[in-house]
Design a protein around this motif. Sequence first.
Motif, short mmCIF file in Angstrom:
data_model
loop_
_atom_site.label_atom_id
_atom_site.label_comp_id
_atom_site.label_asym_id
_atom_site.label_seq_id
_atom_site.Cartn_x
_atom_site.Cartn_y
_atom_site.Cartn_z
N ALA A 1 38.97 33.51 34.62
CA ALA A 1 40.18 34.16 34.14
C ALA A 1 40.90 34.93 35.23
CB ALA A 1 39.84 35.10 32.98
N GLY A 2 40.35 34.92 36.45
CA GLY A 2 40.96 35.64 37.55
C GLY A 2 40.68 37.13 37.53
N ARG A 3 39.71 37.52 36.75
CA ARG A 3 39.31 38.94 36.65
C ARG A 3 38.14 39.18 37.61
NH1 ARG A 3 37.62 40.16 31.20
NH2 ARG A 3 37.74 42.31 31.94
N TYR A 4 38.46 39.15 38.90
CA TYR A 4 37.42 39.16 39.93
C TYR A 4 36.65 40.47 40.00
CZ TYR A 4 40.12 35.06 41.20
OH TYR A 4 40.79 33.87 41.16
N GLU A 5 37.33 41.60 39.84
CA GLU A 5 36.62 42.90 39.85
C GLU A 5 35.62 42.95 38.69
OE1 GLU A 5 36.38 45.38 41.91
OE2 GLU A 5 38.11 45.12 43.22
N ALA A 6 36.05 42.53 37.52
CA ALA A 6 35.15 42.52 36.36
C ALA A 6 33.98 41.57 36.60
CB ALA A 6 35.91 42.12 35.10
N ALA A 7 34.26 40.42 37.21
CA ALA A 7 33.19 39.46 37.51
C ALA A 7 32.17 40.07 38.46
CB ALA A 7 33.78 38.18 38.09
#
Length: 90
Positions: A8-14
């Motif tokens: 989803a492009g939520r790299y910080e959360a990943a």
Amino acid sequence: LGFAEYAAGRYEAAVKTLRHEVTYRTGSRRVLAAALAQLGRLDEAHQEASLYLASYPTFSISAWAATQPFRDPALRDLFIEGYRRAGLPD
């Protein structure tokens, strides 16, 4: 969850999810390296990629890509881009 956050492009959360004690030091380290690379944190990404390869020395991006059943090639390409940026072998 970390894989979905990455997709989803939520790299910080990943990164946060994949550094959780339950998942850290598993095969998910590959996606952690990609997420760090997408954030421009290349030193950390390369370190995680090296640690991943210590456990999975035969990994290659091309072999991985050939076996993944993505419906959307653009999503597969997003993972490939991150893996390359992290320094995983083609």
